[in-house]
Design a protein around this motif. Structure first.
Motif, short mmCIF file in Angstrom:
data_model
loop_
_atom_site.label_atom_id
_atom_site.label_comp_id
_atom_site.label_asym_id
_atom_site.label_seq_id
_atom_site.Cartn_x
_atom_site.Cartn_y
_atom_site.Cartn_z
N ALA A 172 0.76 -1.18 0.02
CA ALA A 172 0.01 0.12 0.00
C ALA A 172 0.93 1.17 0.07
N THR A 175 1.78 3.44 -3.19
CA THR A 175 0.81 4.13 -3.46
C THR A 175 0.95 5.72 -3.30
N ASP A 181 -1.82 1.50 -9.46
CA ASP A 181 -2.85 0.87 -8.78
C ASP A 181 -2.26 -0.47 -8.23
N ILE A 182 -2.43 -0.73 -6.81
CA ILE A 182 -2.09 -1.75 -6.04
C ILE A 182 -3.52 -2.54 -5.70
N ARG A 183 -3.72 -3.75 -6.39
CA ARG A 183 -5.09 -4.33 -6.21
C ARG A 183 -5.03 -5.78 -5.43
N ARG A 205 -9.08 -4.54 3.99
CA ARG A 205 -9.40 -3.10 4.17
C ARG A 205 -9.13 -2.69 5.74
N LEU A 208 -5.74 -1.30 6.19
CA LEU A 208 -5.32 -0.02 5.56
C LEU A 208 -5.98 0.88 6.15
N CYS A 211 -6.92 5.18 4.73
CA CYS A 211 -7.22 5.29 3.43
C CYS A 211 -8.69 5.49 3.39
N TYR A 223 -12.24 1.18 -4.84
CA TYR A 223 -10.85 1.41 -4.69
C TYR A 223 -10.77 2.60 -3.51
N ALA A 225 -7.90 5.33 -1.17
CA ALA A 225 -6.57 5.83 -1.26
C ALA A 225 -6.10 6.46 -0.02
N ARG A 232 -3.53 4.41 -6.26
CA ARG A 232 -4.85 4.08 -5.59
C ARG A 232 -4.71 2.47 -4.97
N ILE A 233 -5.45 2.07 -4.15
CA ILE A 233 -5.63 0.74 -3.93
C ILE A 233 -6.90 0.12 -3.97
#
Ligand code: SAM
Ligand code: SF4
Length: 315
Positions: A172, A175, A181-183, A205, A208, A211, A223, A225, A232-233
């Protein structure tokens, strides 16, 4: 084209080979089984399917595998498909390890973007999960994609508890520095890959903190961020919150089968229609298959995983 449940189906994922230079444990739990060269679709056959799909309203295409970059001549295939009027987006999913020498040629041939799969930032873990791969080659591939303008760089990370969940924040953090874009993607029980290590998107989630949600729900990813970050994540939850109601895709396997649902064992053989010289017959066959697309999968309700390994579907 609209399917029987009112969904617009306009996205075709094309597996160009089952072969791969890596052996990821969750993708090939039983190792690799070669289907043989003679059963793999030719570029001309793939081109015919894409032309038929475009007439049916498909606009978005993705080359995958196996590893698409091990298919000899894949740059020529990109050129052939990108030149078809109506192909608005031609993307690729790759492990990135062979991208360094090919990114510029792929861009020139008309590739729109590349998603690179990378589950860890640590060399020893990369070797373990890929059964022998070199993380430096993947990192050079990512840099080459960025330099060639295959952007935005998009990294797909399968999040697994007890394996790489301690790296979620490291990924993460990228970003904050780069417009990547980290997915994060949920592990899917496919073939012999079980549910051990499965980490639902809401738990990813929860890690993170800080975000914020972005008002940008493109396709299947939600998404978020860090405030002010250039990147973006994405959180992709095919299992815990299946997105079947918005599913717009079908898949073509490298041996010419259409899969209308990743989690269904049902496959439709396109070879008879491809042997028929008429494009009209091919279009009709494809349209009829789409009308049989499943409403949803039942993986979260305990349905048994499908038999075909992920490397033989195309991810
Ligand atoms: N070789 C390319 C690559 O690795 O990106 C393309 C093919 S690979 C099958 C496509 C994607 O499927 C990869 O991002 C990989 O991590 C993902 N994948 C494979 N097996 C999976 C599984 N059991 N659950 C979730 N994702 C999986
Ligand atoms: Fe190969 Fe991609 Fe499967 Fe890994 S995930 S074994 S790189 S096809």
């Amino acid at each position: 084209m609209i399917d029987s449940f009112g969904r617009t189906i306009d996205y075709l994922r094309i597996s160009v080979t089952d072969r791969c230079n890596l052996r990821c444990v969750y993708c090939m739990p039983d190792g690799f089984e070669d289907i043989g060269h003679d059963r793999v679709l030719s570029f001309e056959q793939i081109e015919r399917v894409v032309r038929a799909a475009v007439v049916l309203g498909f606009r978005k295409f993705r080359l995958t595998g196996g590893e698409p970059l091990v298919r000899r001549g894949v740059v020529r295939l990109v050129e052939m498909l990108a030149a078809i009027p109506g192909v608005d987006e031609l993307n690729m999913t790759s492990n990135g390890t062979l991208l360094e020498g090919m990114a510029a040629q792929l861009k020139k041939a008309g590739l729109t973007r590349v998603n690179i799969s990378l589950d860890t930032l640590r060399a020893d873990r990369f070797r373990e999960i890929t059964r022998g791969g070199d993380i430096e080659a993947a990192k050079r591939g990512i840099a080459a994609a960025e330099a060639a303008g295959l952007s935005p760089v998009r990294l797909n990370v399968v999040a697994m508890r007890g394996f790489n969940d301690d790296e979620i924040l490291d990924f993460a953090a990228m970003t904050k520095e780069k417009p990547y874009d980290i997915r994060f993607i949920e592990l899917m029980p496919i073939g012999k890959t079980g549910r051990s290590g499965f980490m639902p998107a809401h738990e990813i989630r929860a890690v993170l903190k800080g975000c914020e949600p972005l008002d940008d729900r493109r396709g299947v990813a939600e998404y978020i961020a860090y405030p002010g970050a250039p990147g973006r994540i994405g959180l992709i939850s095919p299992i815990s919150a299946h997105f079947c109601g918005g599913c717009n895709k079908i898949r073509l396997t490298s041996d010419g089968r259409i899969k209308t649902c990743l989690h269904s064992n049902s496959e439709e053989d396109m070879l008879p229609a491809l042997r028929d010289r008429s494009d009209e017959a091919l279009r009709r066959a494809l349209g009829e298959i789409i009308l049989r697309k499943e409403e949803r999968h039942f993986i979260a309700d305990g349905m048994a995983p499908i038999e075909r390994g992920m490397y033989r579907i195309g991810g």
